[in-house]
Design a protein around this motif. Structure first.
Motif, PDB file in Angstrom:
ATOM      1  N   THR A 110      -7.068 -15.272   4.628  1.00  0.00           N
ATOM      2  CA  THR A 110      -6.781 -14.547   3.388  1.00  0.00           C
ATOM      3  C   THR A 110      -7.184 -13.092   3.542  1.00  0.00           C
ATOM      4  O   THR A 110      -8.280 -12.781   3.989  1.00  0.00           O
ATOM      5  CB  THR A 110      -7.524 -15.188   2.198  1.00  0.00           C
ATOM      6  OG1 THR A 110      -7.034 -16.524   2.024  1.00  0.00           O
ATOM      7  CG2 THR A 110      -7.290 -14.406   0.922  1.00  0.00           C
ATOM      8  N   VAL A 111      -6.260 -12.216   3.131  1.00  0.00           N
ATOM      9  CA  VAL A 111      -6.442 -10.770   3.219  1.00  0.00           C
ATOM     10  C   VAL A 111      -6.398 -10.188   1.813  1.00  0.00           C
ATOM     11  O   VAL A 111      -5.499 -10.495   1.041  1.00  0.00           O
ATOM     12  CB  VAL A 111      -5.317 -10.131   4.062  1.00  0.00           C
ATOM     13  CG1 VAL A 111      -5.526  -8.640   4.202  1.00  0.00           C
ATOM     14  CG2 VAL A 111      -5.205 -10.797   5.422  1.00  0.00           C
ATOM     15  N   LEU A 112      -7.361  -9.342   1.492  1.00  0.00           N
ATOM     16  CA  LEU A 112      -7.349  -8.596   0.234  1.00  0.00           C
ATOM     17  C   LEU A 112      -7.045  -7.148   0.577  1.00  0.00           C
ATOM     18  O   LEU A 112      -7.703  -6.564   1.449  1.00  0.00           O
ATOM     19  CB  LEU A 112      -8.701  -8.718  -0.468  1.00  0.00           C
ATOM     20  CG  LEU A 112      -8.809  -8.082  -1.845  1.00  0.00           C
ATOM     21  CD1 LEU A 112      -9.747  -8.907  -2.720  1.00  0.00           C
ATOM     22  CD2 LEU A 112      -9.272  -6.654  -1.764  1.00  0.00           C
ATOM     23  N   ILE A 113      -6.025  -6.584  -0.078  1.00  0.00           N
ATOM     24  CA  ILE A 113      -5.584  -5.224   0.222  1.00  0.00           C
ATOM     25  C   ILE A 113      -5.658  -4.381  -1.041  1.00  0.00           C
ATOM     26  O   ILE A 113      -4.983  -4.680  -2.034  1.00  0.00           O
ATOM     27  CB  ILE A 113      -4.139  -5.216   0.765  1.00  0.00           C
ATOM     28  CG1 ILE A 113      -4.030  -6.118   1.999  1.00  0.00           C
ATOM     29  CG2 ILE A 113      -3.689  -3.787   1.083  1.00  0.00           C
ATOM     30  CD1 ILE A 113      -2.613  -6.406   2.436  1.00  0.00           C
ATOM     31  N   THR A 114      -6.473  -3.329  -1.008  1.00  0.00           N
ATOM     32  CA  THR A 114      -6.491  -2.397  -2.128  1.00  0.00           C
ATOM     33  C   THR A 114      -5.427  -1.330  -1.900  1.00  0.00           C
ATOM     34  O   THR A 114      -5.043  -1.062  -0.760  1.00  0.00           O
ATOM     35  CB  THR A 114      -7.868  -1.720  -2.294  1.00  0.00           C
ATOM     36  OG1 THR A 114      -8.124  -0.871  -1.177  1.00  0.00           O
ATOM     37  CG2 THR A 114      -8.979  -2.753  -2.413  1.00  0.00           C
ATOM     38  N   GLY A 115      -4.911  -0.768  -2.976  1.00  0.00           N
ATOM     39  CA  GLY A 115      -3.844   0.219  -2.839  1.00  0.00           C
ATOM     40  C   GLY A 115      -2.572  -0.407  -2.304  1.00  0.00           C
ATOM     41  O   GLY A 115      -1.836   0.202  -1.535  1.00  0.00           O
ATOM     42  N   ALA A 116      -2.289  -1.642  -2.732  1.00  0.00           N
ATOM     43  CA  ALA A 116      -1.184  -2.412  -2.170  1.00  0.00           C
ATOM     44  C   ALA A 116       0.165  -2.167  -2.847  1.00  0.00           C
ATOM     45  O   ALA A 116       1.148  -2.796  -2.488  1.00  0.00           O
ATOM     46  CB  ALA A 116      -1.515  -3.907  -2.246  1.00  0.00           C
ATOM     47  N   ILE A 122      -8.736  -4.940   3.518  1.00  0.00           N
ATOM     48  CA  ILE A 122      -8.100  -3.679   3.872  1.00  0.00           C
ATOM     49  C   ILE A 122      -8.358  -2.725   2.706  1.00  0.00           C
ATOM     50  O   ILE A 122      -7.765  -2.856   1.638  1.00  0.00           O
ATOM     51  CB  ILE A 122      -6.575  -3.834   4.095  1.00  0.00           C
ATOM     52  CG1 ILE A 122      -6.261  -4.920   5.128  1.00  0.00           C
ATOM     53  CG2 ILE A 122      -5.958  -2.490   4.475  1.00  0.00           C
ATOM     54  CD1 ILE A 122      -6.728  -4.636   6.527  1.00  0.00           C
ATOM     55  N   GLY A 123      -9.283  -1.791   2.903  1.00  0.00           N
ATOM     56  CA  GLY A 123      -9.629  -0.821   1.869  1.00  0.00           C
ATOM     57  C   GLY A 123      -8.702   0.376   1.956  1.00  0.00           C
ATOM     58  O   GLY A 123      -9.029   1.369   2.603  1.00  0.00           O
ATOM     59  N   ASN A 124      -7.551   0.298   1.288  1.00  0.00           N
ATOM     60  CA  ASN A 124      -6.520   1.313   1.402  1.00  0.00           C
ATOM     61  C   ASN A 124      -6.404   2.193   0.160  1.00  0.00           C
ATOM     62  O   ASN A 124      -5.720   3.195   0.188  1.00  0.00           O
ATOM     63  CB  ASN A 124      -5.178   0.616   1.687  1.00  0.00           C
ATOM     64  CG  ASN A 124      -4.035   1.575   1.798  1.00  0.00           C
ATOM     65  OD1 ASN A 124      -4.008   2.421   2.682  1.00  0.00           O
ATOM     66  ND2 ASN A 124      -3.086   1.460   0.891  1.00  0.00           N
ATOM     67  N   ALA A 125      -7.066   1.841  -0.926  1.00  0.00           N
ATOM     68  CA  ALA A 125      -6.940   2.627  -2.158  1.00  0.00           C
ATOM     69  C   ALA A 125      -7.539   4.016  -1.962  1.00  0.00           C
ATOM     70  O   ALA A 125      -8.516   4.191  -1.243  1.00  0.00           O
ATOM     71  CB  ALA A 125      -7.630   1.918  -3.310  1.00  0.00           C
TER      72      ALA A 125
END
Length: 106
Positions: free
Chosen positions: A8-14, A85-88
């Motif tokens: 399971t992957v959690l992606i911010t700014g998705a 994935i901290g993309n926000a």
């Protein structure tokens, strides 16, 4: 990409750009994806595109309680969390996550 079935992957700014494409790549590799962004319409559409292994969670990463709730929802839906994935796009407060004060993120 490696087979990520069952992960399971959690992606911010998705909602768009790099975050949305990252979600597609991880989902194609078999992973469950939790899609976090402030724009619920865009992550909802992306979750519909990906299918049952995607969960759209409206979330402002500048609000600690929303992130905490999103992580809990992800774990409840998929049984765990393996990759973040901290993309926000958040700049302040700048600090190491291990020592950050959650109230300052608000």
């Amino acid at each position: 990409m490696t087979d990520l079935t069952g992960k399971t992957v959690l992606i911010t700014g998705a909602s768009k750009g790099i975050g949305a494409e990252t979600a597609r790549v991880f989902a194609a590799a078999g992973a469950n994806v939790a899609l976090l962004a402030r724009s619920s319409d865009q992550i909802g559409a992306l979750a519909g595109e990906i299918g049952e292994r995607a969960l759209a969670i409206p979330c402002d990463v500048g609000r600690y309680w929303q992130v905490d709730t999103a992580v809990s929802a992800t774990v409840k839906a998929f049984g765990g969390l393996d990759i973040l994935i901290g993309n926000a796009g958040v700049i302040e407060p700048i600090s190491h996550m291990a020592t950050a004060n959650p109230d300052e993120w608000g």
